[in-house]
Design a protein around this motif. Structure first.
Motif, PDB file in Angstrom:
ATOM      1  N   ILE A  66      -0.261  17.036  -1.882  1.00 59.71           N
ATOM      2  CA  ILE A  66       0.610  17.845  -1.015  1.00 59.71           C
ATOM      3  C   ILE A  66       2.060  17.741  -1.483  1.00 59.71           C
ATOM      4  N   VAL A  67       2.522  16.524  -1.769  1.00 62.93           N
ATOM      5  CA  VAL A  67       3.901  16.349  -2.237  1.00 62.93           C
ATOM      6  C   VAL A  67       4.092  17.057  -3.575  1.00 62.93           C
ATOM      7  N   ALA A  68       3.150  16.890  -4.500  1.00 62.51           N
ATOM      8  CA  ALA A  68       3.264  17.525  -5.818  1.00 62.51           C
ATOM      9  C   ALA A  68       3.289  19.044  -5.701  1.00 62.51           C
ATOM     10  N   ASP A  69       2.438  19.599  -4.864  1.00 59.76           N
ATOM     11  CA  ASP A  69       2.424  21.057  -4.676  1.00 59.76           C
ATOM     12  C   ASP A  69       3.732  21.545  -4.073  1.00 59.76           C
ATOM     13  N   LEU A  70       4.236  20.828  -3.104  1.00 58.29           N
ATOM     14  CA  LEU A  70       5.498  21.197  -2.470  1.00 58.29           C
ATOM     15  C   LEU A  70       6.650  21.100  -3.471  1.00 58.29           C
TER      16      LEU A  70
ATOM     17  N   ARG B  68       0.832  -1.216   0.000  1.00 58.13           N
ATOM     18  CA  ARG B  68       0.000   0.000   0.000  1.00 58.13           C
ATOM     19  C   ARG B  68       0.864   1.263   0.000  1.00 58.13           C
ATOM     20  N   VAL B  69       1.877   1.308   0.865  1.00 56.57           N
ATOM     21  CA  VAL B  69       2.714   2.502   0.927  1.00 56.57           C
ATOM     22  C   VAL B  69       3.513   2.674  -0.366  1.00 56.57           C
ATOM     23  N   LEU B  70       3.983   1.584  -0.942  1.00 53.58           N
ATOM     24  CA  LEU B  70       4.729   1.698  -2.203  1.00 53.58           C
ATOM     25  C   LEU B  70       3.834   2.174  -3.342  1.00 53.58           C
ATOM     26  N   LYS B  71       2.588   1.723  -3.369  1.00 57.53           N
ATOM     27  CA  LYS B  71       1.650   2.216  -4.391  1.00 57.53           C
ATOM     28  C   LYS B  71       1.366   3.701  -4.190  1.00 57.53           C
ATOM     29  N   LEU B  72       1.240   4.116  -2.938  1.00 56.15           N
ATOM     30  CA  LEU B  72       1.040   5.529  -2.641  1.00 56.15           C
ATOM     31  C   LEU B  72       2.234   6.340  -3.131  1.00 56.15           C
ATOM     32  N   TRP B  73       3.436   5.858  -2.841  1.00 55.03           N
ATOM     33  CA  TRP B  73       4.630   6.571  -3.277  1.00 55.03           C
ATOM     34  C   TRP B  73       4.765   6.560  -4.797  1.00 55.03           C
ATOM     35  N   ALA B  74       4.313   5.504  -5.452  1.00 52.66           N
ATOM     36  CA  ALA B  74       4.303   5.483  -6.920  1.00 52.66           C
ATOM     37  C   ALA B  74       3.387   6.580  -7.445  1.00 52.66           C
ATOM     38  N   ASN B  75       2.243   6.775  -6.796  1.00 50.38           N
ATOM     39  CA  ASN B  75       1.345   7.865  -7.194  1.00 50.38           C
ATOM     40  C   ASN B  75       2.046   9.212  -7.058  1.00 50.38           C
TER      41      ASN B  75
ATOM     42  N   THR C 199       2.777  13.397   5.727  1.00 46.06           N
ATOM     43  CA  THR C 199       2.222  12.250   6.433  1.00 46.06           C
ATOM     44  C   THR C 199       0.753  12.057   6.091  1.00 46.06           C
ATOM     45  N   LEU C 200       0.299  10.840   6.236  1.00 43.76           N
ATOM     46  CA  LEU C 200      -1.112  10.488   6.077  1.00 43.76           C
ATOM     47  C   LEU C 200      -1.611  10.040   7.439  1.00 43.76           C
TER      48      LEU C 200
ATOM     49  N   GLU D 161      -5.329   9.423   0.601  1.00 43.89           N
ATOM     50  CA  GLU D 161      -4.173   9.158  -0.267  1.00 43.89           C
ATOM     51  C   GLU D 161      -4.056  10.158  -1.421  1.00 43.89           C
ATOM     52  N   ARG D 162      -5.171  10.607  -1.951  1.00 45.07           N
ATOM     53  CA  ARG D 162      -5.116  11.605  -3.026  1.00 45.07           C
ATOM     54  C   ARG D 162      -4.502  12.910  -2.528  1.00 45.07           C
TER      55      ARG D 162
END
Length: 182
Positions: free
Chosen positions: A146-150, A23-30, A112-113, A140-141
């Protein structure tokens, strides 16, 4: 800020590999898919761990050359690794605790989530105490956004890198007398 030299964002997590899961790896892939040309740096000792990470990420469209691994390091070298990371990625459902504080101390903001139990809410507590609630995701979205904006705001990332240690020093996280009184 590594991105200024590299020309791409490096996300990283140096959490214990036991916190890694699909799950975390899929989130990081996103996250990597949302941030063009970004890279991921992870702590993983064994070749089997590294192969599994690459297998999961490749299924999610992330090429192996976008992922790098480091092994355990003596403390000073471990802390120096943060000089290569622009944005820290928290794990789930068991968040980083000391590792998140290490990243923040070294000027690396961590996204963080919020989890459902105490071990999944450490990032929420730490970032709230630092006044960085904008780095806290509730789904998750939002985490990927947040990462993309940062990643698109290099002046903000640079400012965080320069100010996080002082922010920590002034925060309740490092106020031992207050903690002892409480």
């Amino acid at each position: 800020l590594p991105a200024l030299t590299n020309g791409y964002i490096t996300c990283g997590s140096f959490n214990n590999f036991a916190k890694m899961n699909e799950r975390v790896l899929k989130l990081w892939a996103n996250v990597l898919n949302a941030v063009e040309r970004s890279r991921l740096m992870l702590l993983a000792e064994a070749d089997s761990q590294r192969a599994w990470v690459l297998e999961v990420l490749q299924r999610e469209g992330i090429a192996a050359d976008r992922v790098s691994f480091v092994g355990r390091q003596p403390l000073a070298k471990y802390m120096e690794l943060y000089r290569q990371v622009d944005i820290g990625l928290d794990t789930l459902p068991y968040c980083g605790h000391t590792t998140t504080l290490d990243a923040l101390w070294m000027g690396v903001p961590v996204v963080t989530l919020v989890g459902e139990n105490v071990v999944g809410r450490a990032g929420l507590s730490q970032l709230t105490n630092l006044g960085l609630t904008e780095l806290i995701a509730h789904d998750e979205r939002q985490y990927a956004r947040i990462v993309a904006d940062l990643a698109q705001d290099l002046p903000r990332l640079s400012g965080l890198r320069q100010s996080l240690r002082q922010r920590m020093q002034r925060s309740p996280l490092m106020d031992a007398p207050r903690f002892a009184r409480g």
